[in-house]
Design an enzyme around this catalytic site. Sequence first.
Site, short mmCIF file in Angstrom:
data_model
loop_
_atom_site.label_atom_id
_atom_site.label_comp_id
_atom_site.label_asym_id
_atom_site.label_seq_id
_atom_site.Cartn_x
_atom_site.Cartn_y
_atom_site.Cartn_z
N ASP A 180 -1.96 5.57 -5.45
CA ASP A 180 -2.19 4.73 -4.28
C ASP A 180 -2.51 3.30 -4.69
OD1 ASP A 180 -2.87 3.61 -1.86
OD2 ASP A 180 -4.54 4.95 -1.45
N ASP A 183 0.82 -1.21 0.00
CA ASP A 183 0.00 0.00 0.00
C ASP A 183 0.85 1.26 0.00
OD1 ASP A 183 -2.03 1.85 0.35
OD2 ASP A 183 -2.18 1.50 2.50
#
Length: 417
Positions: free
Chosen positions: A307, A122
Site C-alpha cells: 500500500d 494510493d
Amino acid sequence: MKYSLFAVLSALSSFTTAQEDDGLIRMKVMKRSNHEMVAQHLERENKALLMALDAKNNPADITLVASSASLRGAAQQPSFEEQLAVAQGRSESVTIKDYSNAQYYGVLEVGSPPQEFTVIFDTGSSNLWVPQINCKNCGYWFMNGGKHKFDHSKSTTYVVDGTDFHIQYGSGDVKGSFSVDDVTLAQDIVIKGQKFAEVSDAGGLGMGYTLGKFDGIMGLGFEGLSLGNAETVFKNAMDQGLVNEGKFAFALGDNKEGELTFGGVDKSKFKGEITWVKLEEPKYWQITLDNVSAGSYSSGKTNGIVDSGTSLITGPSLEIQKIAASVGAQANLLGQYTIDCSKLSSLPNLDFTINGKAWSVPGKDLVIQSGGTCLFAMMGMDIPTGPKWILGDVFMRKFYTVFDYENAQVGFAEPTY
C-alpha cells in the site's frame, strides 16, 4: 501523445522534459521530510490528549455514524472504549484510510484547460477525488498555502454526473458528487472522460488532511474497491491505449527523489530479476505472507497488502504490541510507538517471507527520526474482514515494487538507487 513508458515522481515539484535516451516523462518531486512528519505527529498527540480529557468528562458527546462504504473491511459497531480510541485518534478499525502519515505526493491535472492538484498515489484505494470550490473542511490558506480546488465552470470538457460520493471515516464523513472530465498525467498523458469525485466536505479526514500537503487522492487499486462503479485512472489509461503495458512501478526515495512509472518498468532502477507474487484476489494488492518475523517474534502464515498510501507498516494490534515490547518501544495516545533513539543500532531486522524468500527491512529503517524523537514505524491496526498486514512505504522504500494490473501480481526487486 503516446509514450511506451511515462513516469511520475512521488511528491511535489516542477515538471521537466523527457529524457531522450529512455523515453520517460518525469516530474521532479520531494518527499515530505521526517521532521515535518514527526512535528505533525507531536501536534496530533497533543490534540488527542485534549480530546481524551474532554471525552472522559463528556462521554455522551462521542458519536460515530454507521459506515456508508469501507475500503478496509466491514466495520463493527464500536464499544465505548473503541469510540474513545477514535476520538483520541489511535484507532483505525472503523476507518477507511488515514492519510496523516502519508509522505509521498505527486501532481496531476483535471479539466481543460488543466487545473493542477497534488495527490497521494494510493494503491490501497481506487477512486480519484479532489476538493471542489467552496469545499468545507478543505484546509486553510495559512496551512501549507491551502488546497487547490476544482472549478468545473472553467473546464470545457466537464460533464455532469451528479451521483453522490460518500465515504465514512472514523471521525466523520467525506462527501461530494461524481463528475466526468479529462485527467492529465505528466503533462502529456490525457485520459479522456474520467469519472472522479468533487469533494464538498472533507471533514472525515480531520487534521491529517488539513495539515497535509496533498489536495486529493488518486487510487491505484482495482475496480472492486471503487465507489460509484468508477473505472480507475490507470484502467482507463490502459483502455485508451495510452500505456503499452498494464504495469506501474514505484522507486521510492528516502529523503531524495522517487519515481512512479506507468506503462512498464524502469530497468535502471533495479538489478537482477523481478520476483513475482500472485494476488490472493484482484481487489486489494493483497498477497500471502509465509511469515513475518523480527527477533524472537514469528507470525506464521498470514496475508498483507502492498500500500503506497500508508507510510508505516501495520499489523494486528496484539502482534505489533509483541514486537514493540521486544524492542522497548512505548505506545502513545495515537496508537503509535516511540522508541529511545539510542537503541536504533540494536533493533532487529523485520523480515517478510514471501514465496519462500525473505525481504528484509533493516532495524534502523523501522524508525522515523527527527531531533530527539524517534517514531517506531510500525502501528497496530485491526481490520475485521480485511488484510492482516499493510506493507507501506517503510517496506516499499527498500525494494523496487511493480504492480502488474493485467496479470494480477506484484513484483519485488533489489533496487539500484
